[in-house]
Write a protein that holds these residues in place. Structure first.
Motif, PDB file in Angstrom:
ATOM      1  N   ASP A  86       0.836  -1.208   0.000  1.00 16.36           N
ATOM      2  CA  ASP A  86       0.000   0.000   0.000  1.00 16.36           C
ATOM      3  C   ASP A  86       0.872   1.260   0.000  1.00 16.36           C
ATOM      4  OD1 ASP A  86      -2.269  -1.551   0.014  1.00 16.36           O
ATOM      5  OD2 ASP A  86      -2.673  -1.304   2.161  1.00 16.36           O
ATOM      6  N   THR A  87       1.946   1.232   0.773  1.00 16.39           N
ATOM      7  CA  THR A  87       2.834   2.391   0.829  1.00 16.39           C
ATOM      8  C   THR A  87       3.518   2.621  -0.509  1.00 16.39           C
ATOM      9  OG1 THR A  87       3.242   2.135   3.200  1.00 16.39           O
ATOM     10  CG2 THR A  87       4.889   3.357   1.939  1.00 16.39           C
ATOM     11  N   ILE A  88       3.989   1.540  -1.120  1.00 21.30           N
ATOM     12  CA  ILE A  88       4.637   1.654  -2.429  1.00 21.30           C
ATOM     13  C   ILE A  88       3.645   2.163  -3.470  1.00 21.30           C
ATOM     14  CG2 ILE A  88       5.655   0.298  -4.313  1.00 21.30           C
ATOM     15  CD1 ILE A  88       7.014  -1.393  -2.108  1.00 21.30           C
ATOM     16  N   ALA A  89       2.419   1.672  -3.415  1.00 22.79           N
ATOM     17  CA  ALA A  89       1.388   2.136  -4.353  1.00 22.79           C
ATOM     18  C   ALA A  89       1.129   3.630  -4.171  1.00 22.79           C
ATOM     19  CB  ALA A  89       0.104   1.342  -4.144  1.00 22.79           C
ATOM     20  N   TYR A  90       1.170   4.095  -2.935  1.00 29.60           N
ATOM     21  CA  TYR A  90       0.968   5.522  -2.640  1.00 29.60           C
ATOM     22  C   TYR A  90       2.048   6.354  -3.334  1.00 29.60           C
ATOM     23  CZ  TYR A  90       0.687   9.776   0.293  1.00 29.60           C
ATOM     24  OH  TYR A  90       0.583  11.070   0.754  1.00 29.60           O
ATOM     25  N   TYR A  91       3.306   5.930  -3.182  1.00 30.93           N
ATOM     26  CA  TYR A  91       4.401   6.688  -3.796  1.00 30.93           C
ATOM     27  C   TYR A  91       4.338   6.616  -5.324  1.00 30.93           C
ATOM     28  CZ  TYR A  91       6.627   7.059   0.824  1.00 30.93           C
ATOM     29  OH  TYR A  91       6.922   7.355   2.142  1.00 30.93           O
ATOM     30  N   MET A  92       3.977   5.466  -5.847  1.00 34.65           N
ATOM     31  CA  MET A  92       3.907   5.348  -7.303  1.00 34.65           C
ATOM     32  C   MET A  92       2.725   6.129  -7.879  1.00 34.65           C
ATOM     33  SD  MET A  92       6.639   3.973  -8.069  1.00 34.65           S
ATOM     34  CE  MET A  92       6.332   3.988  -9.830  1.00 34.65           C
ATOM     35  N   GLU A  93       1.662   6.297  -7.109  1.00 37.15           N
ATOM     36  CA  GLU A  93       0.580   7.179  -7.537  1.00 37.15           C
ATOM     37  C   GLU A  93       1.076   8.625  -7.548  1.00 37.15           C
ATOM     38  OE1 GLU A  93      -4.098   8.290  -6.542  1.00 37.15           O
ATOM     39  OE2 GLU A  93      -3.100   6.673  -5.458  1.00 37.15           O
ATOM     40  N   ASN A  94       1.885   8.976  -6.542  1.00 35.97           N
ATOM     41  CA  ASN A  94       2.525  10.293  -6.568  1.00 35.97           C
ATOM     42  C   ASN A  94       3.301  10.488  -7.864  1.00 35.97           C
ATOM     43  OD1 ASN A  94       1.654  11.018  -4.015  1.00 35.97           O
ATOM     44  ND2 ASN A  94       3.628  10.672  -3.003  1.00 35.97           N
ATOM     45  N   ALA A  95       4.091   9.485  -8.219  1.00 37.43           N
ATOM     46  CA  ALA A  95       4.907   9.572  -9.427  1.00 37.43           C
ATOM     47  C   ALA A  95       4.043   9.771 -10.662  1.00 37.43           C
ATOM     48  CB  ALA A  95       5.767   8.309  -9.571  1.00 37.43           C
ATOM     49  N   ALA A  96       2.920   9.061 -10.737  1.00 41.48           N
ATOM     50  CA  ALA A  96       2.021   9.187 -11.896  1.00 41.48           C
ATOM     51  C   ALA A  96       1.420  10.588 -11.969  1.00 41.48           C
ATOM     52  CB  ALA A  96       0.920   8.134 -11.814  1.00 41.48           C
ATOM     53  N   ILE A  97       1.034  11.129 -10.814  1.00 37.58           N
ATOM     54  CA  ILE A  97       0.466  12.483 -10.784  1.00 37.58           C
ATOM     55  C   ILE A  97       1.506  13.500 -11.235  1.00 37.58           C
ATOM     56  CG2 ILE A  97      -0.403  14.298  -9.252  1.00 37.58           C
ATOM     57  CD1 ILE A  97      -1.607  12.021  -7.510  1.00 37.58           C
ATOM     58  N   MET A  98       2.719  13.371 -10.724  1.00 40.95           N
ATOM     59  CA  MET A  98       3.785  14.306 -11.071  1.00 40.95           C
ATOM     60  C   MET A  98       4.160  14.194 -12.541  1.00 40.95           C
ATOM     61  SD  MET A  98       6.084  13.669  -7.646  1.00 40.95           S
ATOM     62  CE  MET A  98       7.496  14.627  -8.202  1.00 40.95           C
ATOM     63  N   ARG A  99       4.241  12.980 -13.011  1.00 40.67           N
ATOM     64  CA  ARG A  99       4.607  12.775 -14.425  1.00 40.67           C
ATOM     65  C   ARG A  99       3.581  13.415 -15.349  1.00 40.67           C
ATOM     66  NH1 ARG A  99       7.750   8.269 -17.298  1.00 40.67           N
ATOM     67  NH2 ARG A  99       7.056   8.492 -19.451  1.00 40.67           N
ATOM     68  N   LYS A 100       2.311  13.203 -15.042  1.00 34.75           N
ATOM     69  CA  LYS A 100       1.242  13.763 -15.872  1.00 34.75           C
ATOM     70  C   LYS A 100       1.295  15.284 -15.877  1.00 34.75           C
ATOM     71  CE  LYS A 100      -3.793  13.668 -16.503  1.00 34.75           C
ATOM     72  NZ  LYS A 100      -5.076  13.108 -15.991  1.00 34.75           N
ATOM     73  N   SER A 101       1.507  15.885 -14.716  1.00 31.06           N
ATOM     74  CA  SER A 101       1.535  17.349 -14.630  1.00 31.06           C
ATOM     75  C   SER A 101       2.729  17.927 -15.379  1.00 31.06           C
ATOM     76  CB  SER A 101       1.539  17.799 -13.170  1.00 31.06           C
ATOM     77  OG  SER A 101       2.740  17.446 -12.530  1.00 31.06           O
ATOM     78  N   LEU A 102       3.875  17.281 -15.260  1.00 32.98           N
ATOM     79  CA  LEU A 102       5.066  17.757 -15.964  1.00 32.98           C
ATOM     80  C   LEU A 102       4.898  17.659 -17.481  1.00 32.98           C
ATOM     81  CD1 LEU A 102       7.686  16.142 -13.586  1.00 32.98           C
ATOM     82  CD2 LEU A 102       7.605  18.591 -14.115  1.00 32.98           C
ATOM     83  N   GLU A 103       4.362  16.539 -17.932  1.00 31.13           N
ATOM     84  CA  GLU A 103       4.158  16.359 -19.374  1.00 31.13           C
ATOM     85  C   GLU A 103       3.112  17.335 -19.905  1.00 31.13           C
ATOM     86  OE1 GLU A 103       5.350  11.642 -19.948  1.00 31.13           O
ATOM     87  OE2 GLU A 103       3.258  12.174 -19.541  1.00 31.13           O
TER      88      GLU A 103
END
Length: 409
Positions: free
Chosen positions: A316-333
Motif C-alpha cells: 500500500d505504501t509503495i502504491a501511494y508513492y507510485m501514484e505520486n509519481a504518476a500524478i507528477m509525471r502527468k503534470s510535468l508532461e
C-alpha cells in the motif's frame, strides 16, 4: 607527523545533497515565509507500517526483561530475519540463496562503500554516468582513482554514459574492467533493465572474471512482471555478482536503518599470483571485525514486513508513492516537459526547461516556484540538462507541486 588519506583531497565538491541543503537554507533564510516543496533528496514521508511499529514495541519490551534481553547479536544478522528474506525475496522467485549468504547491515549506502575494503586498489572500475554519487566518491576516497579531469570524470574510472538515445542504459565497456556498478531500477534516471540485457552483463563479467556490484534498492517498485528484481535471477550471476538491498525505500526505514547484502560463496576474486579466493569469507571477516550488527529491535521490526499483514501494508505504501509519481509525471508532461522514469521506479528524470543547465534550473525552480529537485549534473556529466524529482513526498505536497508546475505552461 600524521599523514592524511590523499584520496579525500581529490574530491572536488561537497557531497551533492549537502550542497542542495545549503542552497535551500540560504533561500529559506532570505524568504522565511516561503513554503518550499522538497522533491530532491529521496527521503520517505509515510510512517512505518503498523505491523513494523508493533514488532518494534514488542522487541523493545523484550530488551527490558531479563529473560528476553539481547546483548551482542550475530554480525551477519539474526537468523529469523535472514530466513524471512530468503523465503520471501528469493525462494519465491525461484532463486537459490543460502541464509549465510545474507548480511544484515545499517544501510545499502554503507555497504556499497564498505565493500571496497575487500578489493585491491588496482582494480579497474566501471561506473554509469549519471550515477548515485556514493559509487564514485567512495572509490576516490579509497585511492582507486586519479584526479578529476576537465570533463568532470576521475582518472582511472571507466565511465559508461547513459543517455536518452540508449534509454539511459550503460553500454558494456569495450575494454576489460574488474568491478562494475549497476543499479536497477536506476537512481537517478528511473531506467530499468530486462533479463536479456542483464544476462549480457553477467556473461561479460564471467568472461573477464569481473565482479558486478548490483544495487537493487528500488526493486520493490517494479510493476512490470517481465523485469528482474534480482541479478540472481540471471544464470551465472552467483559466480560474479554481489547484490545490495535496503528496507529504506521499501518499508520507510530511512531513519530506522536496516538493509542487507547478498554475497554468494561462489563469488571469487584473485590475488597477484592469480589464485582465486572466495569473497564471502573476506566480507564476513570484514564485518565481524568492523561491525557489531544492527540492533535487535530494528531487525525484529524489519522481519515484520514479511508477515501477511506487513506485506499488504508495504504494498500500500509503495502504491501511494507510485501514484505520486504518476500524478507528477502527468503534470510535468502537460506543460511540455520530457519525462523519464516514474513507472517502475520512484524517481522522475526530467529534461530541463529551455536547455537550462541543471543547477541553473534548480535555482530557477527554487526561486520561482519554491520547488526543490536534484540537479542532474550532480550525478555526473551526462546528467547535465536534467533534474530528478522524487515521488517520496506526501500527497498534499504532490498536488501543490502540480499546481505550481502549471505556472510554467
Amino acid at each position: 607527523m600524521a599523514f592524511l588519506n590523499e584520496g579525500y583531497l581529490k574530491l572536488k565538491a561537497g557531497y551533492l545533497f549537502p550542497e542542495i541543503g545549503r542552497r535551500v537554507r540560504e533561500y529559506q533564510t532570505a524568504h522565511p515565509d516561503a513554503r518550499i516543496i522538497r522533491m530532491g533528496i529521496g527521503d520517505v514521508t509515510r510512517p512505518l507500517a503498523p505491523s513494523v511499529i508493533k514488532a518494534f514495541h514488542e522487541a523493545v519490551e523484550e530488551m527490558g526483561n531479563e529473560s528476553t534481553f539481547k546483548g551482542y547479536g550475530p554480525e551477519q544478522g539474526y537468523e529469523f530475519l535472514r530466513k524471512a528474506i530468503v523465503d520471501n525475496e528469493f525462494i519465491s522467485r525461484g532463486v537459490n540463496i543460502d541464509i549465510d549468504e545474507i548480511f544484515i547491515s545499517d544501510g545499502s549506502k554503507c555497504d556499497t562503500g564498505n565493500i571496497l575494503d575487500i578489493f585491491g586498489k588496482n582494480n579497474r572500475v566501471a561506473i554509469a554516468d549519471p550515477v548515485y554519487p556514493v559509487y564514485v566518491d567512495t572509490n576516490v576516497m579509497d585511492g582507486r582513482t586519479g584526479p578529476m579531469l576537465e570533463n568532470g570524470y576521475y582518472e582511472n574510472i571507466v565511465y559508461m554514459p547513459c543517455k536518452e538515445e540508449n534509454n539511459f542504459l550503460p553500454q558494456i565497456p569495450s575494454q576489460p574492467v574488474d568491478i562494475i556498478y549497476l543499479c536497477f531500477p536506476n537512481n537517478p534516471t528511473g531506467a530499468t533493465i530486462d533479463k536479456a540485457t542483464l544476462k549480457k552483463w553477467v556473461d561479460f563479467a564471467l568472461e573477464h572474471r569481473a565482479i558486478i556490484l548490483y544495487d537493487a534498492a528500488y526493486e520493490a517498485y517494479i510493476s512490470d512482471a517481465t523485469l528482474p528484481h534480482s541479478i540472481f535471477e540471471i544464470e551465472g550471476a552467483r559466480e560474479c555478482a554481489i547484490e545490495f538491498r535496503s528496507f529504506s525505500k521499501t518499508a520507510g526505514f530511512t531513519g530506522t536503518r536496516c538493509a542487507y547484502t547478498i554475497l554468494p560463496k561462489s563469488v571469487k576474486a584473485y590475488d597477484p599470483q592469480g589464485n582465486a579466493h572466495p569473497l564471502h569469507a573476506l566480507w564476513l571477516r570484514r564485518q565481524t571485525t568492523k561491525f557489531n550488527g544492527v540492533s535487535y529491535p530494528v531487525q525484529k521490526a524489519a522481519a515484520a514486513i514479511y508477515t501477511d499483514t506487513g506485506k499488504k501494508e508495504v504494498r500500500d505504501t509503495i502504491a501511494y508513492y507510485m501514484e505520486n509519481a504518476a500524478i507528477m509525471r502527468k503534470s510535468l508532461e502537460s506543460v511540455g516537459f520530457k519525462v523519464f522514469g516514474g513507472i517502475n521506479a520512484p524517481y522522475l528524470w526530467v529534461k530541463t526547461k529551455d536547455n537550462m543547465g541543471s543547477w541553473e534550473f534548480f535555482d530557477y525552480l527554487l526561486h520561482k516556484l519554491q520547488i526543490v529537485g536534484t540537479p542532474g549534473a550532480g550525478f555526473g556529466p551526462s546528467g547535465e540538462g536534467y533534474i530528478r524529482f522524487s515521488a517520496f513526498a506526501n500527497r498534499d505536497s504532490v498536488l501543490e507541486f502540480t499546481d505550481r508546475i502549471k505556472k510554467l505552461a
